[in-house]
Design an enzyme around this catalytic site. Structure first.
Site, mmCIF file in Angstrom:
data_model
loop_
_atom_site.group_PDB
_atom_site.id
_atom_site.type_symbol
_atom_site.label_atom_id
_atom_site.label_comp_id
_atom_site.label_asym_id
_atom_site.label_seq_id
_atom_site.Cartn_x
_atom_site.Cartn_y
_atom_site.Cartn_z
ATOM 1 N N PHE A 159 0.883 -1.199 0.492
ATOM 2 C CA PHE A 159 -0.063 -0.043 -0.062
ATOM 3 C C PHE A 159 1.049 1.466 0.197
ATOM 4 O O PHE A 159 0.237 2.203 -0.401
ATOM 5 C CB PHE A 159 -0.708 -0.179 0.964
ATOM 6 C CG PHE A 159 -0.335 0.534 2.624
ATOM 7 C CD1 PHE A 159 0.464 2.094 2.819
ATOM 8 C CD2 PHE A 159 0.352 -0.551 3.236
ATOM 9 C CE1 PHE A 159 0.151 2.250 3.908
ATOM 10 C CE2 PHE A 159 1.153 0.120 4.857
ATOM 11 C CZ PHE A 159 1.197 1.411 4.725
ATOM 12 N N LYS A 183 -0.945 -7.137 -9.693
ATOM 13 C CA LYS A 183 -2.417 -7.547 -7.898
ATOM 14 C C LYS A 183 -2.138 -6.397 -7.251
ATOM 15 O O LYS A 183 -1.313 -6.172 -6.355
ATOM 16 C CB LYS A 183 -1.695 -9.161 -7.405
ATOM 17 C CG LYS A 183 -2.975 -9.409 -6.711
ATOM 18 C CD LYS A 183 -3.382 -8.528 -5.649
ATOM 19 C CE LYS A 183 -2.757 -8.242 -4.580
ATOM 20 N NZ LYS A 183 -3.101 -7.428 -3.150
ATOM 21 N N GLU A 186 -5.077 -3.992 -2.011
ATOM 22 C CA GLU A 186 -6.100 -4.086 -1.604
ATOM 23 C C GLU A 186 -6.525 -2.429 -1.048
ATOM 24 O O GLU A 186 -7.562 -2.259 -0.878
ATOM 25 C CB GLU A 186 -7.156 -4.861 -1.750
ATOM 26 C CG GLU A 186 -6.542 -5.232 -0.146
ATOM 27 C CD GLU A 186 -5.324 -5.690 0.254
ATOM 28 O OE1 GLU A 186 -4.191 -6.102 -0.630
ATOM 29 O OE2 GLU A 186 -5.183 -6.481 1.034
ATOM 30 N N CYS A 291 9.436 1.998 2.957
ATOM 31 C CA CYS A 291 10.504 1.003 3.532
ATOM 32 C C CYS A 291 11.411 1.180 4.045
ATOM 33 O O CYS A 291 12.030 0.815 3.784
ATOM 34 C CB CYS A 291 10.297 -0.194 2.338
ATOM 35 S SG CYS A 291 10.792 0.371 0.779
ATOM 36 N N GLU A 391 9.280 -3.970 12.931
ATOM 37 C CA GLU A 391 9.386 -3.483 12.328
ATOM 38 C C GLU A 391 7.389 -2.193 12.600
ATOM 39 O O GLU A 391 6.392 -2.670 12.407
ATOM 40 C CB GLU A 391 8.833 -3.602 10.901
ATOM 41 C CG GLU A 391 9.178 -2.012 9.691
ATOM 42 C CD GLU A 391 8.554 -2.763 8.428
ATOM 43 O OE1 GLU A 391 8.271 -3.406 7.834
ATOM 44 O OE2 GLU A 391 8.453 -1.835 6.979
#
Ligand code: NAD
Length: 507
Positions: A159, A183, A186, A291, A391
């Site tokens: 995301f 993909k 979502e 990240c 994390e």
């Protein structure tokens, strides 16, 4: 809510892309795409059925028959057009991204721009996909290599960079002559879909790029599908490890770029003002959901004394919706993410770390329902505390203190993650020692977020990456192609027969 009820409520549905057509899913499972600053439902995203995944893969398999033979210059020109279209739609793309993801508008443009750089790189595919040739390896014999596309490839994205990371994947895969099934996350699929529309407008033929939406079932179907040759994944270590194992077991190539705990080491000889500004931006920008966020600060020796000034800088950052001018820190992606981050902050307090800046529960006028967490700083953190071991993926900076550069290097190399790191110092010797001895994929010297441009490859060490090859740069051409080595001798009609040769040598 079924499709008819959704339409009645005026909520748009996110479409699948199968064989060149944007189609409504027939699934009964849907999820809301929510604006994290307001909780407004922006759209409904389907969890595609197994039949829809099969149809997307079948379309990609069929399209591969012709796309693989499409001249390399034709492929390159599509990406030249595509980069132009992305530039022309930059502000529209950034606005969609901010609405569904929460990051500030300038940062959303940065997200699109870092993906655009990969599209520009894909436009140079003619130079990147060259093989090698050795002339006269034996009498009248040449050996050469062909870098051939694999077939249907797939990508699964997270995301936090809904523009950049899909653009890490499908442009290079398709430029190499493969077809693709994407993909998207979502949680924020809308900007990805707008980028996909523009890709079709740029000339990507039907079936070459397909999109399915969903969660674990769709991801598992991709990993298992017999007609998919390679899977590229970016996301958490937990899911990436699962994807790598499952796809590898099914005989596919896989590359998984995963979680992080990026340490920035500050030596006392560093330029203080630049270092503290860099740290505040890199820890709290994008609400800490990069990240490559510098989430873990290691202060060496007397640099320990800089904590109050860092806290003052973090306190001055403006928390607000990403659409508001001057915002530094937007909301985190979801209510669940906010609860998880707040839970980790509570665990930090319980485990004895010093909470020197508490950003919980900020009040943002006009956005009272938003998922906001303000900049938060812990000092006195030690390995073994949850805030160090996990994390956090939010605007929380943790600080550890050590006496020497050697101790800092040992600490970082003992952490399971190896995505990014940085050292701040004026000493070339110290920076070089750090660069040599650290086991982390991306290393910054006086730069907090050293994400490489596409002429290099993004990489990672240890638990941050599975698979040998990175998602862009030269490495991705190797990932998305199969090397074929041809050794050839041609005879003219008058050439005398050499007789039978039963040895393996070429003469
Ligand atoms: P995530 O792992 O939750 O989701 C990534 C993708 O996996 C999504 O498309 C999601 O639908 C799918 N997924 C989720 N759960 C699944 C399951 N149980 N089985 C199969 N598929 C599943 O990651 P996220 O929260 O979207 O993204 C944040 C994470 O991504 C962080 O850990 C961050 O460090 C990492 N990340 C890494 C890089 C990198 O290059 N190393 C880049 C960006 C983000």
């Amino acid at each position: 809510m079924n499709t008819a009820t959704q339409a009645a409520a005026g909520i748009p549905t996110v479409k699948l892309l199968i064989d060149g057509a944007f189609v409504e899913s027939r699934t009964s499972e849907w999820r809301d795409v929510v604006n994290p600053a307001t909780q407004e439902v922006l759209a409904r995203v389907p969890f595609a059925t197994a039949e829809e995944v099969d149809a997307a893969v079948a379309a990609a398999k069929e399209a591969f028959k012709t796309w693989r033979k499409t001249p390399i210059s034709t492929r390159a020109r599509i990406f030249l057009k595509y980069q132009q279209l992305i530039r022309e739609h930059m502000q529209e793309l950034a606005a969609i991204l901010t609405a569904e993801q929460g990051k500030t508008l300038p940062d959303a443009e940065g997200d699109v721009f870092r993906g655009l750089e990969v599209v520009e790189h894909a436009a140079g595919i003619a130079n990147l996909q060259l093989g090698e040739l050795a002339n006269n390896v034996a009498n009248g014999v040449d050996t050469y290599t062909l870098l051939q596309p694999l077939g249907v490839c797939a990508g699964i994205t997270p995301f936090n960079f809904p523009a950049m990371i899909p653009l890490w994947m499908f442009p290079m895969a398709i430029a190499c002559g493969n077809t693709f099934v994407l993909k998207p996350s979502e949680q924020d699929p809308m900007v990805t879909m707008r980028l996909v529309e523009l890709a079709l407008e740029a000339g990507i033929p039907k079936g070459v790029l397909n999109v399915v939406h969903g969660g674990p079932d769709v991801v598992n179907a991709i990993c298992d599908h017999k007609d998919i040759k390679a899977v590229s994944f970016v996301g958490s270590t937990r899911v990436g490890t699962h994807v790598y194992n499952r796809a590898s077991l099914a005989g596919k190539r896989a590359q998984c770029m995963m979680g992080a705990k990026n340490h920035a080491v500050v030596l006392a000889d560093a330029n203080k003002e630049q270092t503290l500004n860099a740290m505040a931006g890199a820890a709290f920008g994008a609400a800490g959901q990069r990240c490559m966020a510098a989430s873990t600060l290691v202060l060496v020796g007397q640099a320990r004394e800089w904590i109050p000034e860092l806290v003052a800088k973090a306190r001055s950052l403006r928390i607000n919706a990403g659409t508001e001018p001057g915002t530094d820190v937007g909301p985190v992606i979801s209510c669940a993410a906010r609860s998880r981050i707040e839970g980790l902050i509570a665990a930090g307090v319980e485990e004895g770390a010093r909470l020197v800046l508490d950003g919980r529960n900020p009040v943002i006028p006009g956005y009272e329902k938003g998922n906001f967490v303000g900049p938060t700083i812990f000092a006195g953190v030690k390995p073994g505390m949850r805030i160090y071991d996990e994390e956090i993926f939010g605007p929380v900076l943790i600080i550890l203190e050590v006496d020497t550069l050697d101790e800092a290097i040992a600490l970082i190399n003992a952490n399971p993650n190896g995505n990014g790191t940085a050292v701040f110092t004026q000493s070339g010797w110290a920076a070089r020692k750090f660069q040599e001895e650290i086991d982390v994929g991306q290393v910054g010297v006086n730069l907090p977020i050293p994400v490489p441009l596409p002429m290099f490859s993004f990489t990672g060490s240890r638990a941050s990456k599975l698979g040998d090859l990175g998602p862009y740069g030269k490495q991705v051409v190797a990932f998305y192609t199969q090397t074929k080595t041809v050794t050839a001798r041609w005879f003219d009609e008058e050439t005398a027969s050499h007789g039978v040769n039963t040895t393996i040598s070429l003469k």
